[in-house]
Design an enzyme around this catalytic site. Sequence first.
Site, mmCIF file in Angstrom:
data_model
loop_
_atom_site.group_PDB
_atom_site.id
_atom_site.type_symbol
_atom_site.label_atom_id
_atom_site.label_comp_id
_atom_site.label_asym_id
_atom_site.label_seq_id
_atom_site.Cartn_x
_atom_site.Cartn_y
_atom_site.Cartn_z
ATOM 1 N N CYS A 58 0.836 -1.208 0.000
ATOM 2 C CA CYS A 58 0.000 0.000 0.000
ATOM 3 C C CYS A 58 0.874 1.264 0.000
ATOM 4 C CB CYS A 58 -0.973 -0.052 1.172
ATOM 5 S SG CYS A 58 -2.424 0.966 0.862
ATOM 6 N N HIS A 114 -3.338 -4.976 1.790
ATOM 7 C CA HIS A 114 -2.692 -5.212 3.099
ATOM 8 C C HIS A 114 -2.691 -6.704 3.464
ATOM 9 C CE1 HIS A 114 -2.371 -1.050 4.720
ATOM 10 N NE2 HIS A 114 -3.285 -0.826 3.797
ATOM 11 N N GLU A 160 -1.073 -8.194 5.592
ATOM 12 C CA GLU A 160 -0.811 -8.420 7.027
ATOM 13 C C GLU A 160 -2.089 -8.348 7.856
ATOM 14 O OE1 GLU A 160 -0.397 -5.777 5.339
ATOM 15 O OE2 GLU A 160 -0.923 -4.027 6.535
HETATM 16 N N1 GLN Z 1 -3.588 6.451 1.048
HETATM 17 C C1 GLN Z 1 -2.287 6.172 1.581
HETATM 18 C C2 GLN Z 1 -1.207 6.938 0.831
HETATM 19 O O1 GLN Z 1 -1.472 7.555 -0.144
HETATM 20 C C3 GLN Z 1 -1.987 4.689 1.536
HETATM 21 C C4 GLN Z 1 -2.988 3.947 2.361
HETATM 22 C C5 GLN Z 1 -2.479 2.714 3.011
HETATM 23 O O2 GLN Z 1 -1.279 2.451 3.090
HETATM 24 N N2 GLN Z 1 -3.390 1.946 3.554
HETATM 25 O O3 GLN Z 1 -0.090 6.923 1.244
#
Ligand code: GLN
Length: 193
Positions: free
Chosen positions: A78, A169, A171
């Site tokens: 992410c 994610h 995890e």
């Molecule tokens: N929206 C976050 C970003 O732009 C990422 C979101 C996340 O890691 N769950 O960094």
Amino acid sequence: MLNIGVLALQGDFAEHAAMLRQIGANPIEVRKAEQLADLHGLIIPGGESTTISRVARASGLYEPLREFAARKPTWGTCAGAILLAKRVTGQEAHLGVMDIAVTRNAFGRQIDSFSTELLVEGFERPLRAVFIRAPIIESVGAGVRVLARLPDGRIVAAQQGHLLATAFHPELTPDTRLHTYFLDICHQQRVMA
Ligand code: GLN
């Protein structure tokens, strides 16, 4: 045993560490550049990419992280995937080590989190993937393998040799298969090094 760092500046590093421990690796919460020296691999967790980037700069970790990710197994989940990307829509890239283009918060406000069953290349059964204000991987370079797409075709997991990026994610579910997959990459690199 593999020493796997989890960048622990912000975000859900504790969940990654717990999962690594569960599958027999030695997780190390990384907050200082010196800690990168003994690692076989590193996970950059989800969180807020701008915050992680800012804190990394303030802690003198930014360049060491870039050097680490340029040659050693690194997995961005992410926000971590955003940090690895060479191109980020509408802003400057961060570490810029992986040949992918990403767009942040690609699912809009109405559906800022959701989970779905995802087919991942090489996995027999689908994986439940949790997306939280997730980015999308818009495109990948020639040396990058797409590992998973949403049903509409958008890319959510990719690998470029020792680099792994997932928009979701892994995890946050009990499924350890992607962590095991990353450990396999770390094992292979260790043998080759
Ligand atoms: N929206 C976050 C970003 O732009 C990422 C979101 C996340 O890691 N769950 O960094």
